[in-house]
Design a protein around this motif. Structure first.
Motif, PDB file in Angstrom:
ATOM      1  N   SER A  94       0.814  -1.219   0.000  1.00  0.00           N
ATOM      2  CA  SER A  94       0.000   0.000   0.000  1.00  0.00           C
ATOM      3  C   SER A  94       0.847   1.269   0.000  1.00  0.00           C
ATOM      4  O   SER A  94       0.328   2.361  -0.144  1.00  0.00           O
ATOM      5  CB  SER A  94      -0.962   0.009   1.188  1.00  0.00           C
ATOM      6  N   ASN A  95       2.173   1.136   0.159  1.00  0.00           N
ATOM      7  CA  ASN A  95       3.052   2.304   0.105  1.00  0.00           C
ATOM      8  C   ASN A  95       3.488   2.647  -1.313  1.00  0.00           C
ATOM      9  O   ASN A  95       4.148   3.660  -1.517  1.00  0.00           O
ATOM     10  CB  ASN A  95       4.291   2.073   0.972  1.00  0.00           C
ATOM     11  N   GLY A 127      -0.034   5.694  -5.901  1.00  0.00           N
ATOM     12  CA  GLY A 127      -1.424   5.478  -6.277  1.00  0.00           C
ATOM     13  C   GLY A 127      -1.741   5.955  -7.670  1.00  0.00           C
ATOM     14  O   GLY A 127      -2.915   6.157  -7.988  1.00  0.00           O
ATOM     15  N   ASN A 173     -10.617   1.486  -2.036  1.00  0.00           N
ATOM     16  CA  ASN A 173     -10.189   2.533  -2.963  1.00  0.00           C
ATOM     17  C   ASN A 173     -11.069   2.570  -4.204  1.00  0.00           C
ATOM     18  O   ASN A 173     -11.769   1.611  -4.516  1.00  0.00           O
ATOM     19  CB  ASN A 173      -8.744   2.300  -3.398  1.00  0.00           C
ATOM     20  N   TYR A 214      -8.160  -6.803  -1.418  1.00  0.00           N
ATOM     21  CA  TYR A 214      -7.918  -6.199  -2.724  1.00  0.00           C
ATOM     22  C   TYR A 214      -8.995  -6.594  -3.719  1.00  0.00           C
ATOM     23  O   TYR A 214      -9.705  -7.578  -3.545  1.00  0.00           O
ATOM     24  CB  TYR A 214      -6.536  -6.617  -3.271  1.00  0.00           C
ATOM     25  N   SER A 249      -5.569   5.730  -7.981  1.00  0.00           N
ATOM     26  CA  SER A 249      -6.225   5.126  -6.832  1.00  0.00           C
ATOM     27  C   SER A 249      -5.685   5.833  -5.592  1.00  0.00           C
ATOM     28  O   SER A 249      -4.578   6.359  -5.614  1.00  0.00           O
ATOM     29  CB  SER A 249      -5.917   3.636  -6.780  1.00  0.00           C
ATOM     30  N   GLU A 250      -6.441   5.830  -4.518  1.00  0.00           N
ATOM     31  CA  GLU A 250      -6.025   6.572  -3.330  1.00  0.00           C
ATOM     32  C   GLU A 250      -4.752   6.031  -2.668  1.00  0.00           C
ATOM     33  O   GLU A 250      -3.909   6.785  -2.220  1.00  0.00           O
ATOM     34  CB  GLU A 250      -7.144   6.582  -2.276  1.00  0.00           C
ATOM     35  N   ASN A 251      -4.612   4.715  -2.580  1.00  0.00           N
ATOM     36  CA  ASN A 251      -3.509   4.113  -1.827  1.00  0.00           C
ATOM     37  C   ASN A 251      -2.809   3.004  -2.590  1.00  0.00           C
ATOM     38  O   ASN A 251      -2.759   1.870  -2.151  1.00  0.00           O
ATOM     39  CB  ASN A 251      -4.019   3.532  -0.507  1.00  0.00           C
ATOM     40  N   GLY A 252      -2.261   3.309  -3.704  1.00  0.00           N
ATOM     41  CA  GLY A 252      -1.469   2.335  -4.444  1.00  0.00           C
ATOM     42  C   GLY A 252      -2.274   1.563  -5.462  1.00  0.00           C
ATOM     43  O   GLY A 252      -3.470   1.358  -5.308  1.00  0.00           O
TER      44      GLY A 252
END
Length: 181
Positions: free
Chosen positions: A88-89, A92, A120, A144, A160-163
């Motif tokens: 998730s790092n 995005g 997301n 996911y 996407s918001e987070n990866g």
């Protein structure tokens, strides 16, 4: 015979591979050993692979049997692409996909597959994605979801918001091409 498989290479001894959420390992590998998944482990369009230790995972793909000869696989165009683990790092967004369907002046059929966290929203070129392309759930992992867009063409920005992870796989009877990010 289909060639859509995963080739998994262990980096440490006693690496347990779990497939599609099964609580029992499919196999235990030592460093530098590999496992080639059977096609039967695909669950619809996907396969979820989890490992107890870091692994390298490659997706094997092919075109179609150009000659149409049953049992003759010498006419398949094959490819192998590295699949990165989801984190998730990771960023995005993928800011620019250019002429997704093209190699030089030639256009090819393809699939654009995109994986994002469940909470997301995916945007392509600042717009939501038509529900005919997903989201699809992943057997064995409810954190996911993914989208699969057949015959994607043109330029695109994915967000996407987070990866997110995206891969494009395409080709013809003569060649298979692809990338992942």
């Amino acid at each position: 015979k289909q060639t859509e498989k995963a080739l998994i290479v262990a980096t440490k001894d006693n690496t347990k591979l779990f497939i599609n959420g099964n609580s029992s390992p499919a196999i235990t590998l030592n460093s530098r050993q590999y496992y080639l998944t059977p096609i039967s482990l695909f669950s619809g369009k996907d396969m979820y692979i989890n490992a107890s230790e870091p692994i390298y995972c490659f997706q094997l793909s092919s075109g179609t049997n150009k000659a149409g000869r049953e049992g003759d696989y010498s006419y398949f165009a094959e490819s192998m692409s590295y699949l990165q683990p989801f984190d998730s790092n990771i960023p995005g967004s993928i800011n620019k996909i250019i002429s997704a369907e093209k190699i030089g002046d030639n256009s090819y059929k393809n699939f654009l597959n995109i994986l994002i966290p469940n909470n997301n929203t995916l945007k392509i070129n600042n717009k939501g994605v038509d529900t005919q392309y997903g989201p699809y759930s992943i057997i064995g992992n409810d954190s996911y979801k993914y989208y699969s867009i057949k015959d994607f063409s043109g330029d695109a920005k994915l967000e996407s918001e987070n990866g997110l992870i995206a891969e494009l796989i395409g080709g013809s009877t003569e060649l298979v091409h692809g990338w992942s990010s």
